[in-house]
Scaffold this active site. Structure first.
Site, PDB file in Angstrom:
ATOM      1  N   ASP A  21       0.806  -1.220   0.000  1.00  0.00           N
ATOM      2  CA  ASP A  21       0.000   0.000   0.000  1.00  0.00           C
ATOM      3  C   ASP A  21       0.841   1.272   0.000  1.00  0.00           C
ATOM      4  O   ASP A  21       0.416   2.308   0.525  1.00  0.00           O
ATOM      5  CB  ASP A  21      -0.964   0.015   1.209  1.00  0.00           C
ATOM      6  CG  ASP A  21      -1.843  -1.219   1.238  1.00  0.00           C
ATOM      7  OD1 ASP A  21      -2.214  -1.688   0.157  1.00  0.00           O
ATOM      8  OD2 ASP A  21      -2.142  -1.702   2.345  1.00  0.00           O
ATOM      9  N   GLY A  48      -4.617  -4.343  -3.714  1.00  0.00           N
ATOM     10  CA  GLY A  48      -5.612  -3.296  -3.954  1.00  0.00           C
ATOM     11  C   GLY A  48      -4.834  -2.045  -4.300  1.00  0.00           C
ATOM     12  O   GLY A  48      -4.150  -1.488  -3.452  1.00  0.00           O
ATOM     13  N   HIS A  49      -4.875  -1.663  -5.552  1.00  0.00           N
ATOM     14  CA  HIS A  49      -4.100  -0.509  -6.000  1.00  0.00           C
ATOM     15  C   HIS A  49      -5.069   0.596  -6.411  1.00  0.00           C
ATOM     16  O   HIS A  49      -5.834   0.438  -7.368  1.00  0.00           O
ATOM     17  CB  HIS A  49      -3.186  -0.898  -7.168  1.00  0.00           C
ATOM     18  CG  HIS A  49      -2.193  -1.976  -6.805  1.00  0.00           C
ATOM     19  ND1 HIS A  49      -1.368  -2.576  -7.713  1.00  0.00           N
ATOM     20  CD2 HIS A  49      -1.889  -2.542  -5.612  1.00  0.00           C
ATOM     21  CE1 HIS A  49      -0.604  -3.462  -7.099  1.00  0.00           C
ATOM     22  NE2 HIS A  49      -0.912  -3.472  -5.820  1.00  0.00           N
ATOM     23  N   GLN A 232       1.888  -6.416  -3.512  1.00  0.00           N
ATOM     24  CA  GLN A 232       2.391  -6.561  -2.154  1.00  0.00           C
ATOM     25  C   GLN A 232       3.720  -5.791  -2.066  1.00  0.00           C
ATOM     26  O   GLN A 232       3.879  -4.816  -2.768  1.00  0.00           O
ATOM     27  CB  GLN A 232       2.544  -8.040  -1.751  1.00  0.00           C
ATOM     28  CG  GLN A 232       1.241  -8.784  -1.565  1.00  0.00           C
ATOM     29  CD  GLN A 232       0.493  -9.053  -2.851  1.00  0.00           C
ATOM     30  OE1 GLN A 232       1.025  -9.659  -3.779  1.00  0.00           O
ATOM     31  NE2 GLN A 232      -0.734  -8.596  -2.924  1.00  0.00           N
TER      32      GLN A 232
HETATM   33  P1  GDP Z   1      -0.660   0.284  -3.556  1.00  0.00           P
HETATM   34  O1  GDP Z   1      -1.295  -0.967  -3.076  1.00  0.00           O
HETATM   35  O2  GDP Z   1       0.811   0.336  -3.312  1.00  0.00           O
HETATM   36  O3  GDP Z   1      -1.013   0.637  -4.959  1.00  0.00           O
HETATM   37  O4  GDP Z   1      -1.268   1.444  -2.645  1.00  0.00           O
HETATM   38  P2  GDP Z   1      -2.838   1.601  -2.245  1.00  0.00           P
HETATM   39  O5  GDP Z   1      -3.564   2.091  -3.421  1.00  0.00           O
HETATM   40  O6  GDP Z   1      -3.334   0.388  -1.551  1.00  0.00           O
HETATM   41  O7  GDP Z   1      -2.720   2.705  -1.109  1.00  0.00           O
HETATM   42  C1  GDP Z   1      -2.170   3.947  -1.355  1.00  0.00           C
HETATM   43  C2  GDP Z   1      -3.236   5.034  -1.095  1.00  0.00           C
HETATM   44  O8  GDP Z   1      -2.606   6.277  -0.993  1.00  0.00           O
HETATM   45  C3  GDP Z   1      -4.249   5.156  -2.214  1.00  0.00           C
HETATM   46  O9  GDP Z   1      -5.485   5.532  -1.671  1.00  0.00           O
HETATM   47  C4  GDP Z   1      -3.685   6.288  -3.062  1.00  0.00           C
HETATM   48  O10 GDP Z   1      -4.691   7.018  -3.765  1.00  0.00           O
HETATM   49  C5  GDP Z   1      -3.069   7.152  -2.002  1.00  0.00           C
HETATM   50  N1  GDP Z   1      -1.880   7.887  -2.445  1.00  0.00           N
HETATM   51  C6  GDP Z   1      -0.896   7.495  -3.288  1.00  0.00           C
HETATM   52  N2  GDP Z   1       0.059   8.433  -3.362  1.00  0.00           N
HETATM   53  C7  GDP Z   1      -0.325   9.442  -2.552  1.00  0.00           C
HETATM   54  C8  GDP Z   1       0.256  10.690  -2.172  1.00  0.00           C
HETATM   55  O11 GDP Z   1       1.346  11.067  -2.584  1.00  0.00           O
HETATM   56  N3  GDP Z   1      -0.443  11.454  -1.264  1.00  0.00           N
HETATM   57  C9  GDP Z   1      -1.652  11.063  -0.753  1.00  0.00           C
HETATM   58  N4  GDP Z   1      -2.251  11.845   0.129  1.00  0.00           N
HETATM   59  N5  GDP Z   1      -2.220   9.893  -1.091  1.00  0.00           N
HETATM   60  C10 GDP Z   1      -1.565   9.097  -1.964  1.00  0.00           C
HETATM   61  P1  IMO Z   2      -0.846  -4.249  -2.255  1.00  0.00           P
HETATM   62  O1  IMO Z   2      -0.423  -4.804  -3.586  1.00  0.00           O
HETATM   63  C1  IMO Z   2      -0.879  -4.654   2.071  1.00  0.00           C
HETATM   64  C2  IMO Z   2      -0.834  -8.707   3.681  1.00  0.00           C
HETATM   65  C3  IMO Z   2      -2.089  -9.089   4.459  1.00  0.00           C
HETATM   66  C4  IMO Z   2      -1.489 -10.046   5.466  1.00  0.00           C
HETATM   67  C5  IMO Z   2      -0.424 -10.769   4.650  1.00  0.00           C
HETATM   68  C6  IMO Z   2      -0.872 -12.115   4.092  1.00  0.00           C
HETATM   69  O2  IMO Z   2      -2.133  -3.516  -2.272  1.00  0.00           O
HETATM   70  O3  IMO Z   2       0.280  -3.491  -1.644  1.00  0.00           O
HETATM   71  P2  IMO Z   2      -2.517 -12.792   2.113  1.00  0.00           P
HETATM   72  O4  IMO Z   2      -3.971 -12.501   1.916  1.00  0.00           O
HETATM   73  O5  IMO Z   2      -1.636 -12.301   1.017  1.00  0.00           O
HETATM   74  O6  IMO Z   2      -2.253 -14.231   2.464  1.00  0.00           O
HETATM   75  O7  IMO Z   2      -2.132 -11.970   3.443  1.00  0.00           O
HETATM   76  O8  IMO Z   2      -0.088  -9.906   3.581  1.00  0.00           O
HETATM   77  N1  IMO Z   2      -1.076  -8.214   2.315  1.00  0.00           N
HETATM   78  C7  IMO Z   2      -1.038  -6.923   1.969  1.00  0.00           C
HETATM   79  N2  IMO Z   2      -0.880  -5.820   2.720  1.00  0.00           N
HETATM   80  N3  IMO Z   2      -0.991  -4.536   0.732  1.00  0.00           N
HETATM   81  C8  IMO Z   2      -1.129  -5.637  -0.045  1.00  0.00           C
HETATM   82  O9  IMO Z   2      -1.131  -5.569  -1.387  1.00  0.00           O
HETATM   83  C9  IMO Z   2      -1.204  -6.895   0.578  1.00  0.00           C
HETATM   84  N4  IMO Z   2      -1.354  -8.153   0.129  1.00  0.00           N
HETATM   85  C10 IMO Z   2      -1.260  -8.953   1.201  1.00  0.00           C
HETATM   86  O10 IMO Z   2      -2.672  -7.973   5.057  1.00  0.00           O
HETATM   87  O11 IMO Z   2      -0.830  -9.334   6.485  1.00  0.00           O
HETATM   88 MG    MG Z   3      -2.799  -1.661  -1.798  1.00  0.00          MG
END
Ligand code: GDP
Ligand code: IMO
Ligand code: MG
Length: 416
Positions: A21, A48-49, A232
């Site tokens: 994340d 979840g991106h 991840q």
């Molecule tokens: P990922 O799994 O690495 O793609 O990241 P996620 O999408 O799960 O979580 C990142 C969150 O931070 C998302 O809601 C993005 O919209 C938000 N985000 C990404 N870059 C920035 C930033 O520079 N500033 C802020 N405030 N939010 C950001």
């Molecule tokens: P993105 O791509 C954050 C974490 C889960 C748990 C561990 C194992 O959005 O960065 P699983 O369901 O894979 O067996 O869970 O890994 N986890 C993540 N945490 N971002 C993710 O993906 C994750 N994918 C798995 O929360 O701790």
């Molecule tokens: Mg994510």
């Protein structure tokens, strides 16, 4: 984004440096326009991106976040485990919004299928861990671990089976029904699984390629560049991460190459993505976690709630040893430091720099800037304390932060 930067070459991987994340989706969306092919390599719908484009939020689970750029080829690699109804849903929702996917989608035949019963086993295993050890891993319960268990046991069903007669898949599922009940107390609803499978088959079978690595080789021979979206992150890697509190796949740059069957030497660049602070979902050590007010503040300002499960993310401060470690494992060329704007209201920002003999984290306290950095796109425009914060990370990790996130939106990024 300036065409000249970054000089990323033909194959670029974007890899999370912490526990996920970090904001990988956003930078992929930003860079995608410079590439011909956008690929996911490993993992499944545990990812979840989230990206925000023109005020509209999109969450990608199996498809890469670069999908919104029309005309880019979309590849899902062999290291993935795919829940087919989720993939259909994602495709339908994008196509419904006018983004065509099917005309440019290629699926590796060796990716594994996640069935409903894998999710049920995931839940059972979590309950067992909680019963036996008092805590689970905190999985996303998307069936990821059980699907990779079957893969390692060499009994998994792969996307190549989309080309089979569904009766054969039915037989395969029936064959494992008894073992699954005995081992986990989980019932396989073969009819329902087959119904979903047949639905997916209709739409997806023509997109399963014969040979994934050859497909990518052909792209590269035509000088069509490939952007790999890591899922991840490094500290969740099954080999190099904080085992056993990890996911079940290889989440590093090497894992991504393996998942796509790309030779290691084809990688021309690797961007490490790290939040300006740190979060973790699920269990496991988190040395710089702040369980008090500051952690809550980061959670609220950063919107730190899981995009897959909605769980509140654990929040804390940047831990430089983790960034240095991830840089070693992945060979990062530079950083994308994300979410700098989330720190805008902090008086003082602690950064973990190492550990003392007793394992206590050593903190350096950096001054906050107490002013908005939201939407700033030029490094020079940052307040001096924010510049100092970034330069401190660069110095301590010996890597430059060429991309710095200052907001959720596609344009809210400093490129230097
Ligand atoms: P990922 O799994 O690495 O793609 O990241 P996620 O999408 O799960 O979580 C990142 C969150 O931070 C998302 O809601 C993005 O919209 C938000 N985000 C990404 N870059 C920035 C930033 O520079 N500033 C802020 N405030 N939010 C950001
Ligand atoms: P993105 O791509 C954050 C974490 C889960 C748990 C561990 C194992 O959005 O960065 P699983 O369901 O894979 O067996 O869970 O890994 N986890 C993540 N945490 N971002 C993710 O993906 C994750 N994918 C798995 O929360 O701790
Ligand atoms: Mg994510």
């Amino acid at each position: 984004m300036k065409k000249s930067f970054p000089p990323l070459g033909l194959v670029c991987a974007v890899i999370g440096a912490q526990w996920g994340d970090e904001g990988k989706g956003k930078v992929i969306d930003l860079l995608a326009e410079h590439f011909g092919v956008i690929a996911r390599a490993c993992g499944g719908a545990n990812a979840g991106h989230t990206i925000l484009v023109d005020g509209k939020k999109h969450v990608f689970r199996l498809l890469p976040s670069g999908c919104l750029h029309s005309g880019k080829s979309v590849v899902l690699g062999g290291g993935m485990v795919m829940h087919l109804p989720t993939l259909l849903e994602e495709i339908a929702s994008l196509e419904g919004a006018g983004v065509s996917i099917l005309d440019r989608l290629s699926l590796y035949p060796n990716a594994h299928i996640v069935f409903e019963y894998h999710k049920d086993i995931d839940a059972v295993l979590e309950e067992r861990r909680m019963g036996q050890k008092g805590e689970g891993i905190g999985t996303t319960r998307k069936g990821i671990g059980p699907a990779y268990m079957e893969k390692a046991a060499r009994s998994g069903l792969r996307l190549e089976s989309l080309r089979w007669d569904v009766q054969l898949v039915k037989k395969e599922l029936e064959d494992r029904r008894r073992a699954v009940v005995q081992m986990y107390g989980v019932r396989i609803d073969v009819d329902r699984e087959c119904e979903e499978f047949a639905r997916a088959q209709k739409l997806l079978a023509p997109h399963v390629v014969m040979n994934g690595p050859e497909l990518l080789r052909d792209f590269l021979e035509r000088e069509e560049s490939i952007l790999i979206e890591g899922a991840q992150a490094t500290l969740l890697d099954i080999d190099q991460g904080t085992y056993p509190f990890v996911t079940s796949s290889c989440t590093t740059a090497a894992g991504a190459l393996q998942g796509l069957g790309l030779a290691p030497r084809t990688l021309t660049s690797c961007i490490g993505v790290a939040k300006a602070y740190c979060t973790r979902v699920g269990s496991g050590a988190f040395a710089t976690e702040d369980t008090a007010e500051a952690g809550n503040r980061l959670r609220e300002r950063g919107g730190e709630y899981g995009s897959v499960t909605g769980r509140p993310r654990r929040c804390g401060w940047l831990h430089l040893p983790d960034l240095r470690y991830s840089a070693i494992v992945n060979g990062f060329d530079c950083w994308n430091i994300t979410k700098l704007d989330v720190l805008d209201t902090e008086e003082v920002i602690p950064v973990g720099t190492g550990m003392d003999d007793r394992g206590n984290v050593l903190y350096e306290k950096l001054p906050g800037w107490k002013t908005s950095t939201r939407g700033i796109t030029a490094f020079e425009k940052l307040p001096k304390e924010a510049k100092h914060y970034i330069e401190f990370i660069e110095k301590q990790t010996n890597l430059s932060a060429r991309l710095i996130g200052t907001g959720q939106g596609r344009e809210e990024m400093i490129v230097k």
